[in-house]
Enzyme design. Structure first.
Site, short mmCIF file in Angstrom:
data_model
loop_
_atom_site.label_atom_id
_atom_site.label_comp_id
_atom_site.label_asym_id
_atom_site.label_seq_id
_atom_site.Cartn_x
_atom_site.Cartn_y
_atom_site.Cartn_z
N LYS A 35 0.96 -1.35 0.05
CA LYS A 35 -0.02 0.00 0.14
C LYS A 35 0.70 1.33 0.20
O LYS A 35 2.00 1.42 0.67
CB LYS A 35 -0.92 0.13 1.09
N HIS A 88 -2.73 -16.21 -4.04
CA HIS A 88 -2.63 -15.27 -5.08
C HIS A 88 -1.96 -15.78 -6.37
O HIS A 88 -1.72 -15.14 -7.29
CB HIS A 88 -1.64 -14.27 -4.20
#
Ligand code: GLN
Ligand code: ZN
Length: 780
Positions: free
Chosen positions: A141, A723
């Site tokens: 992030k 993922h």
């Protein structure tokens, strides 16, 4: 030159303006600008860039066509910004994927594993998303936002070389359009601070190699006609050591030391640069951009005499939230700054990357709510109004100021902002409402109530979003099926997922979340106090865009939100089904949240709604409820001195949401997408009976970290990475489990993947879970 604003007084700093005649400002140049933004959005008002890039990936369009699509978006954004009155327009903030990746390309810092790919575009996308046999860069992030950047890797094989094709090309393109273009590049300190060292390299140690490259870059931008260049250094708003502050000074002394260069604007945002501002002010750079929305104060500027001969680009319009600016308050701040700075320009506090393009795309928004909002285009207009007021006096924009005042008053007075019932309920709560019985006692009661085997197997909530689900959602939106028909189809999906889990032999089942478009929006749509947009898209990463809901008023749950779905799932099986909710912190993090009261207060309102839902689920016979908080880490303040306060209210909100149930009802939570290091104590303080975390990629280090803070509750370290489409072998999962058992007693260990399965294919999920169940059985 002299800047004055007629019709306004400073908001603070007494009467230093306009009475002091020596308030004449001298600028290092007479060529400074007055109105700008720090960056433009890039995905396109209708996500045109997403479509173009995905078409390119799918082979439906070629590189030339992708370039045409990108150019069309850039041209629109640049001319739109200039036509709206910005006299300096940022260029280079366009990206096909991410600005950190672009900077890695600029500096020749792509990882060696993609070097063999000849085509530059393929190489770029391989670094971004991986390719056959090639791992992508990690993603994380961007400060405390929900934008994810790619983490450059700096290793022994990184040999920095300048490759300025992109920024020079975009500068040329803009100048050909007649745009007053200001190239924007991520600065060397932020680039290295956000990079990851590999094979023992500390990125910061490589600074001396980067500085000459940046000097070269600046010279080339000057040759290409750039008068100003913006170097983004948001990393300076974090806590810096003395050595780091010294390196700010040394770096910018070096970059500003050359004579053949554009004027330098160093941009900080998302907080105040604190001591780094002193260091910057002491260098020969011509300007600093400061974020007055999140932290920088007028007095910090006034305290630095060196700013009296620099341009201060004042971020007075919030670049990352969607509320209309109180223009008079912002002007008051601007006026207060005038006496302390060489020259003043108005800007957004950050790039407009973080807000949707324009309110023009939202014809259906409630008109009153709409009058309180400003998206990207409206923020540019606000910047222009403020700059005009500063340059020509408030009379020139009297109507605009009056409209802003009226909007602010309408918002303050609106009845929807306050719900007295909710406020009274919250006021009546005491410490008992955030506390459950002792964890051991709960564990004993839950063991009795749930009768689960050792090492229980479960999943994180979502199952693959099938074509059937997507088709049904589209058909409902298009009005081709009724709500009842849609719900039937969702029930069929639930039945499928339950049958699958039973056949796989999982111990705690989930309903699969087919009815949820998004884990926040789903709740926002059902709670009072939220509004949704049609086209309010914001880039989350790469081609992934989100439409954050707008939390504008007191949050009230008017009816149960999930009970029907979960009880339906439970009716199909004798195994326990886990209820699935999103936690208050995550709901705030992924929404545009009201700015008229502390986040902590808003969090408690959301928590109360979730609490009511947990109680209803329990009353309907549900024995486990999971309250996801994947964004717990995201909102952590960038400065350490503010972190504990945040963690206190965040943990308090979670506990308020989860402590209304009986002691034999088991509360789970799920955390992901982050380094948990700094929040490990808070994870323990959540006091959830079971916490599942992403651990497959970080190799179970989290277990040691939890042990170190005395964590003694249930833990489900993800035993494989969802993922990737790869199906993990049972032996591999077994090895992960055995590693976990070294750190955590088996009685507290859960077996689960590391995140929700919604992005995966059905076949992979089935095979992976089969291996997971078999690994758990063999370790038992
Ligand atoms: N329950 C959610 C899911 O499984 C959790 C998502 C997340 O961790 N972000 O999809
Ligand atoms: Zn997750």
């Amino acid at each position: 030159m002299r800047q004055r604003i007629s019709g306004l007084r400073p908001s603070c700093g007494g009467d230093q303006w306009p009475s002091t005649p020596e308030n004449t400002v001298t600028v290092t140049t007479n060529e400074h600008f007055t109105a700008t933004v720090l960056g433009l959005p890039r995905i396109g008002p209708r996500r045109e860039l997403k479509r173009a890039i995905e078409s390119y990936w799918a082979g439906r369009i070629d590189a030339a066509e992708l370039e045409r699509a990108g150019r069309a978006l850039r041209v629109d954004a640049l001319t739109g910004a200039q036509d709206a009155g910005l006299d300096s327009v940022p260029v280079g903030t366009f990206s096909l994927y991410d600005q950190m990746l672009d900077t890695a390309v600029l500096l020749g810092a792509l990882p060696p594993r993609v070097a063999g790919i000849a085509d530059p575009l393929d190489r770029y996308f391989a670094a971004a998303r991986g390719a056959e046999g090639i791992e992508p860069l990690e993603m994380t992030k961007w400060f405390d936002t929900n934008y994810h950047y790619l983490v450059p890797e700096i290793g022994p094989d990184t040999h920095f070389t300048l490759d300025p094709v992109k920024v020079l090309g975009e500068l040329r393109e803009a100048r050909e359009l007649g745009i007053s273009a200001r190239p924007v590049v991520i600065g060397p300190l932020t680039f290295l601070a956000l990079s990851k060292g590999v094979d023992g390299v500390a990125p910061a140690d490589r600074l001396s190699e980067l500085v000459p490259l940046y000097r070269d870059l600046l010279a080339r931008l000057a040759d290409a006609g750039a008068e100003w260049v913006q170097l983004d250094e948001p990393a300076l708003v974090r806590d810096l050591s003395d050595a780091e502050v010294q390196s700010v000074r040394a770096t910018y002394d070096a970059l500003s030391g050359d004579t053949h260069r554009p004027q330098l604007l160093v941009a900080t945002y998302f907080g105040s640069p604190g001591p780094a501002l002193d260091a910057l002010a002491a260098t020969a750079i011509e300007g600093v951009a400061l974020d007055f929305v999140s932290g920088t104060t007028v007095s910090e500027v006034a305290a630095l005499p060196a700013l009296a001969n620099k341009l201060v680009v004042a971020g007075l319009v919030d670049g990352r939230n969607i509320w209309r600016t109180d223009l008079e308050a912002a002007l008051g701040e601007a006026v207060s700054l005038l006496g302390s700075v060489g020259a003043l320009a108005v800007s957004t506090s950050s790039s407009l990357l973080h807000v949707p393009y324009s309110l023009a795309a939202e014809p259906d928004l409630d008109p009153v709510l709409r009058s309180w909002l400003a998206f990207g285009a409206e923020k540019i207009a606000e910047v222009r109004i403020l700059a005009t007021a500063i340059g020509s006096g408030t009379e020139a924009v009297a109507a605009e100021l009056a409209a802003s005042r009226a909007a602010a008053e309408s918002r303050r007075a609106d009845a929807r902002l306050r719900n007295d019932t909710v406020r009274a309920r919250l006021a009546g709560l005491d410490a008992g409402h955030t506390r459950r019985a002792d964890a051991d006692r709960r564990r004993a009661l839950q063991r009795e109530h749930l009768q689960l085997p050792l090492l229980p197997t479960t999943t994180i909530g979502s199952y693959p979003q099938t074509t059937a689900i997507r088709t049904a959602r589209a058909a409902l939106r298009a009005g081709e099926i009724t709500t009842a028909q849609y719900e039937d189809r969702m029930r069929a999906e639930i039945a499928d997922v339950i049958a699958l889990q039973e056949s796989l032999g999982l111990d705690v089942l989930v309903h699969g979340e087919p009815e949820r478009n998004d884990m926040v929006q789903y709740f926002a749509e059902q709670l009072d106090g939220f509004a949704a947009t049609h086209n309010g898209w914001v880039q989350s990463y790469g081609t992934r865009c989100v439409r954050p809901p707008i939390l504008y008023g007191d949050v009230v749950r008017t009816a149960p939100m999930t009970v029907d779905w979960i009880t339906y799932a439970q009716s199909l099986t004798d195994k326990p089904v886990k209820g699935m909710l999103t936690g208050p912190v995550t709901i705030l993090a992924w929404s545009f949240v009201r700015d008229d009261q502390p986040l902590a207060d808003t969090a408690r309102q959301v928590a109360l709604a979730i609490r009511d839902e947990t109680v209803d689920l329990e009353a309907a016979g549900i024995r486990l409820v999971q309250v996801d908080e994947p964004a717990l880490r995201e909102l952590l303040p960038l400065r350490r001195d503010a972190q504990q306060r945040y963690l206190d209210w965040a943990v308090g909100a979670f506990r308020l949401a989860t402590s209304g149930v009986r002691d034999d009802t088991q509360i789970h939570t799920h955390l992901c997408y982050s380094e948990f290091g700094e929040i490990i104590g808070a994870i323990a303080a959540l006091d959830a009976d079971v916490t599942s975390v992403e651990a497959a990629r970080s190799h179970m280090e989290i277990l040691d970290d939890l042990n170190a803070v005395g964590y003694a509750l249930g833990i489900g370290p993800g035993v494989y990475d969802i993922h990737s489409p790869r199906v993990p072998a049972a032996a591999e999962i077994e090895a992960a489990l055995r590693e976990a058992i070294e750190a955590v007693p088996a009685e507290r260990l859960w077996v689960n993947p590391d995140c929700g399965l919604k992005t995966r294919g059905r076949a992979e999920v089935e095979a992976s879970l089969r291996n997971m169940v078999s690994a758990a059985r063999s370790v038992r």
